[in-house]
Design an enzyme around this catalytic site. Structure first.
Site, mmCIF file in Angstrom:
data_model
loop_
_atom_site.group_PDB
_atom_site.id
_atom_site.type_symbol
_atom_site.label_atom_id
_atom_site.label_comp_id
_atom_site.label_asym_id
_atom_site.label_seq_id
_atom_site.Cartn_x
_atom_site.Cartn_y
_atom_site.Cartn_z
ATOM 1 N N HIS A 64 -6.801 1.911 0.598
ATOM 2 C CA HIS A 64 -5.595 1.460 1.772
ATOM 3 C C HIS A 64 -6.299 0.733 2.720
ATOM 4 O O HIS A 64 -7.695 0.821 3.063
ATOM 5 C CB HIS A 64 -4.961 2.810 2.203
ATOM 6 C CG HIS A 64 -5.830 3.667 3.222
ATOM 7 N ND1 HIS A 64 -5.784 3.411 4.569
ATOM 8 C CD2 HIS A 64 -6.543 4.666 2.867
ATOM 9 C CE1 HIS A 64 -6.722 4.197 5.193
ATOM 10 N NE2 HIS A 64 -7.100 4.969 4.219
ATOM 11 N N CYS A 65 -5.442 -0.166 3.392
ATOM 12 C CA CYS A 65 -5.928 -0.904 4.594
ATOM 13 C C CYS A 65 -5.273 -0.131 5.840
ATOM 14 O O CYS A 65 -4.691 1.082 6.096
ATOM 15 C CB CYS A 65 -5.716 -2.351 4.493
ATOM 16 S SG CYS A 65 -3.814 -2.764 4.299
ATOM 17 N N VAL A 66 -4.959 -1.041 7.167
ATOM 18 C CA VAL A 66 -4.354 -0.608 8.247
ATOM 19 C C VAL A 66 -2.862 -0.039 7.815
ATOM 20 O O VAL A 66 -2.365 0.787 8.369
ATOM 21 C CB VAL A 66 -4.463 -1.662 9.311
ATOM 22 C CG1 VAL A 66 -3.762 -0.998 10.499
ATOM 23 C CG2 VAL A 66 -5.935 -1.884 9.490
ATOM 24 N N THR A 67 -2.111 -0.723 7.198
ATOM 25 C CA THR A 67 -0.764 -0.754 6.769
ATOM 26 C C THR A 67 -0.417 -0.418 5.571
ATOM 27 O O THR A 67 0.775 0.049 5.168
ATOM 28 C CB THR A 67 0.152 -1.905 7.341
ATOM 29 O OG1 THR A 67 -0.258 -2.974 6.682
ATOM 30 C CG2 THR A 67 -0.196 -2.059 8.940
ATOM 31 N N ARG A 68 -0.930 -0.610 4.541
ATOM 32 C CA ARG A 68 -0.527 -0.553 3.179
ATOM 33 C C ARG A 68 -1.694 0.208 1.936
ATOM 34 O O ARG A 68 -2.828 0.188 2.340
ATOM 35 C CB ARG A 68 -0.750 -2.274 2.531
ATOM 36 C CG ARG A 68 0.418 -3.126 3.106
ATOM 37 C CD ARG A 68 0.036 -4.369 2.940
ATOM 38 N NE ARG A 68 -0.941 -5.016 3.931
ATOM 39 C CZ ARG A 68 -1.513 -6.096 3.882
ATOM 40 N NH1 ARG A 68 -1.392 -7.030 3.015
ATOM 41 N NH2 ARG A 68 -2.370 -6.680 5.006
#
Length: 469
Positions: free
Chosen positions: A26-30
């Site tokens: 995952h990244c910051v939002t996804r």
């Protein structure tokens, strides 16, 4: 049981089950999935999960938009409750590359190189915008601010120095990121970039005048006459030199005993790459880069309406394919050219604003509270230069909104191209973009008005012919 275990299981089921997942991170939002077969994804089922705000596929990864602060909790429950192993972003990147064709891999490589250095470039662009406000005439007064208030001139000079550093030493930034991407030591990439802009070399921006005057300094290397020039503002020379440096370093590291690596690997790699850069790579890529920029300038100089219509209108399609990353190199090349600015980047900014305006309109039209929230938050993101949530989460689901944004940005692109709008740097590709416009600010502001108003109007009109949620 985690607080999002139910949603995590539903997401895994909707993307084809854990047996369809090669890697997940995952990244910051996804959430980011490398899937074996994306045709097994049930996007409608994903859209019904309460924490999911949108989905899209890009660069061989299937991405599920969750939101900042929640995505890490969903991911942790996904790992714990489904047995899907915890993966790093590099694991997912490597797994997803098996789904890419050669062109997509090349585009992804460019993205992997330029995305890490974007914060420095955008920051420099914003600071140049602040300097433009202080030094530009006719903004607040007939004369510039520093002409009216001379005590501010040194402050403007310091701001300009700080802002220009990222562009002056751009090859060092690219060298760091490129060598890292190709598997070498990032530190050697920085050194390589600095070698190419060493102050003992003729500044690349002075090359044209020196060549016309017949005063280009040269080296005599074993009978070869090599021009002693730097590569400030150039992208291709350092990209190709970084690839060579990384491959030489990897080759030597595998073959030189560990006790001798410090004395052999870096010195030999830099020496061989340095000579290759000045003798072959630099001159060839300097010519290729200038040819590309001259061709782009020629098109927009001779047929600006067509160029503006195509690039302004179809830029959002480039974002879908990921090909927009390739044009960052062209933008940087244009900024470093004799033109002194880029006419492509202002169209990028207007395209982003248009997507934001269309997404915002969907929010006004929709009766679905979840879609309203996604539309408004993604619109704000697009207005600040990040369009993926608006495009993939909203506008592509309602194709007429995406088309409305494309039509609007095409019209605005024609307008600003015909009026020779230039950006002196790359800044935030949204509403703050006016800060770095160095030529044609009035036309750009008119274009900005077009991409705010017209997408709203067109989306409203198109929605009358489509059943709205």
């Amino acid at each position: 049981m985690g607080s999002y275990s139910k949603q995590a299981k539903e997401i895994v089921d909707a993307v084809g089950g854990k047996e369809n997942i090669e890697a997940a991170t995952h990244c910051v939002t996804r959430l980011r999935f490398a899937l074996k077969d994306e045709s097994k994804v049930d996007s409608s089922k994903l859209d019904q999960i309460d924490v999911v705000k949108g989905t899209f596929s890009a660069n061989g990864q299937y991405q599920v938009v969750i939101g900042q602060g929640t995505v890490n909790k969903v991911y942790q429950d996904l790992v714990e409750e489904t047995g899907v192993g915890e993966s790093s972003k590099e694991d997912v990147k490597k797994a997803s590359e098996s789904n890419l064709n050669p062109l997509q891999r090349a585009i992804k490589t460019l993205a992997d190189i330029f995305i890490p250095i974007l914060p420095a470039i955008v920051t420099a662009g914003l600071l140049l915008g602040l300097n433009n406000i202080l030094t530009g005439q006719g903004i607040f007064f007939e004369e510039s601010i520093i002409e009216r208030y001379p005590q501010w001139s040194d402050i403007a000079n310091v701001i300009n120095l700080i802002a220009n550093t990222a562009f002056t030493f751009l090859p060092a930034l690219i060298g760091w990121s490129a060598v890292k991407r190709f598997g070498g030591s990032p530190l050697l990439g920085i050194v390589l970039g600095l070698i190419l802009v060493h102050p003992d070399l003729l500044n690349a921006w002075s090359y044209g005048a020196a060549k016309d005057a017949g005063e280009v300094p040269t080296w005599n290397i074993l009978g070869l006459t090599v021009e002693k020039i730097g590569y400030q503002g150039q992208v291709l020379p350092v990209l190709f030199a970084s690839y060579v440096l990384a491959k030489i370093e990897i080759f030597l590291t595998k073959r030189v005993p560990e006790g001798f690596q410090l004395l052999v690997v870096a010195p030999v790699a830099l020496l061989v790459t340095g000579f290759a850069a000045f003798i072959l790579i630099g001159p060839v890529m300097f010519t290729v880069g200038n040819t590309i920029t001259d061709a782009v300038i020629f098109i927009f100089d001779k047929v600006p309406l067509i160029g503006g219509f195509i690039y302004g209108g179809f830029y959002s399609l480039l974002v879908i394919t990921g090909m927009h990353h390739t044009f960052l190199a062209v933008d940087l090349q244009l900024v470093g050219s004799k033109l002194g600015g880029t006419f492509l980047w202002p169209m990028l900014a207007l395209s982003n604003i248009a997507q934001g305006a269309a997404a915002m309109t969907i929010g006004w039209l929709s009766k679905d509270e979840k879609l309203k929230g996604l539309s408004f938050t993604s619109a704000i993101s697009a207005f600040l230069g990040i369009t993926e949530p608006a495009m993939f989460g909203v506008n592509l689901r309602f194709r007429y909104a995406f088309v409305a944004a494309m039509i609007s940005s095409a019209i605005a692109g024609m307008l600003i191209s015909a009026n020779g709008v230039l950006a002196s740097a790359i800044g935030v590709g949204g509403l703050p973009a006016f800060l770095v416009i160095s030529n044609g600010i009035t036309a750009f502001l008119v274009g900005m008005a077009i991409v705010i108003i017209l997408p709203i109007v067109l989306t409203f009109i198109f929605s009358k012919f489509v059943k709205q949620k």
